[in-house]
Design a protein around this motif. Structure first.
Motif, PDB file in Angstrom:
ATOM      1  N   PHE A  21       0.812  -1.220   0.000  1.00 55.72           N
ATOM      2  CA  PHE A  21       0.000   0.000   0.000  1.00 55.72           C
ATOM      3  C   PHE A  21       0.846   1.271   0.000  1.00 55.72           C
ATOM      4  CE2 PHE A  21      -2.993  -2.954   2.240  1.00 55.72           C
ATOM      5  CZ  PHE A  21      -3.834  -3.095   1.158  1.00 55.72           C
ATOM      6  N   ARG A  22       2.176   1.113   0.060  1.00 53.90           N
ATOM      7  CA  ARG A  22       3.067   2.267   0.053  1.00 53.90           C
ATOM      8  C   ARG A  22       3.372   2.667  -1.381  1.00 53.90           C
ATOM      9  NH1 ARG A  22       7.264  -0.112   4.449  1.00 53.90           N
ATOM     10  NH2 ARG A  22       5.755  -0.309   6.131  1.00 53.90           N
ATOM     11  N   SER A  23       3.615   3.946  -1.561  1.00 49.97           N
ATOM     12  CA  SER A  23       3.953   4.468  -2.882  1.00 49.97           C
ATOM     13  C   SER A  23       5.458   4.613  -3.000  1.00 49.97           C
ATOM     14  CB  SER A  23       3.284   5.825  -3.082  1.00 49.97           C
ATOM     15  OG  SER A  23       3.696   6.392  -4.292  1.00 49.97           O
ATOM     16  N   LYS A  24       5.985   4.376  -4.206  1.00 50.67           N
ATOM     17  CA  LYS A  24       7.411   4.547  -4.426  1.00 50.67           C
ATOM     18  C   LYS A  24       7.771   6.023  -4.630  1.00 50.67           C
ATOM     19  CE  LYS A  24       8.557   0.056  -6.317  1.00 50.67           C
ATOM     20  NZ  LYS A  24       7.554  -0.810  -5.986  1.00 50.67           N
ATOM     21  N   MET A  25       6.774   6.844  -4.865  1.00 46.53           N
ATOM     22  CA  MET A  25       7.008   8.280  -5.035  1.00 46.53           C
ATOM     23  C   MET A  25       7.185   8.933  -3.663  1.00 46.53           C
ATOM     24  SD  MET A  25       6.877   8.859  -8.261  1.00 46.53           S
ATOM     25  CE  MET A  25       6.599  10.588  -8.369  1.00 46.53           C
ATOM     26  N   PRO A  26       7.972  10.022  -3.593  1.00 45.36           N
ATOM     27  CA  PRO A  26       8.097  10.712  -2.299  1.00 45.36           C
ATOM     28  C   PRO A  26       6.771  11.354  -1.907  1.00 45.36           C
ATOM     29  CG  PRO A  26       9.225  11.934  -4.024  1.00 45.36           C
ATOM     30  CD  PRO A  26       8.769  10.637  -4.624  1.00 45.36           C
TER      31      PRO A  26
END
Length: 84
Positions: A61-66
């Protein structure tokens, strides 16, 4: 090198509060007022619970974008940018 990075972050925070970037300062002040209102109305235990659950979410559920706040903060000017 570490001290230079800390100084750069301090200069960015100062730019946020010193009206060098009026749009960013306005956005920051409004965000602080909303956060103060939410923290005043909501009990601290609930805020800590929601923050902890968000921080420890599953990797899928985490995004690779900052994140948007860190990206916004990195784009603020610092004196290191002016020296180049």
């Amino acid at each position: 090198m570490v001290v230079g990075d800390i100084a750069t972050q301090g200069e960015r925070f100062q730019a946020l509060l010193s009206w060098r970037v009026p749009r960013a300062t306005c956005f920051f002040v409004i965000l602080c007022l909303v956060a103060a209102l939410v923290l005043y109305v909501t009990p601290f235990k609930i805020v800590a619970l929601v923050g902890g659950m968000f921080r420890m979410r599953q990797p899928k559920f985490r995004s690779k974008m900052p994140s948007a706040p860190s990206n916004f903060f990195r784009k603020l000017p610092s004196k290191a940018d002016m020296m180049l």
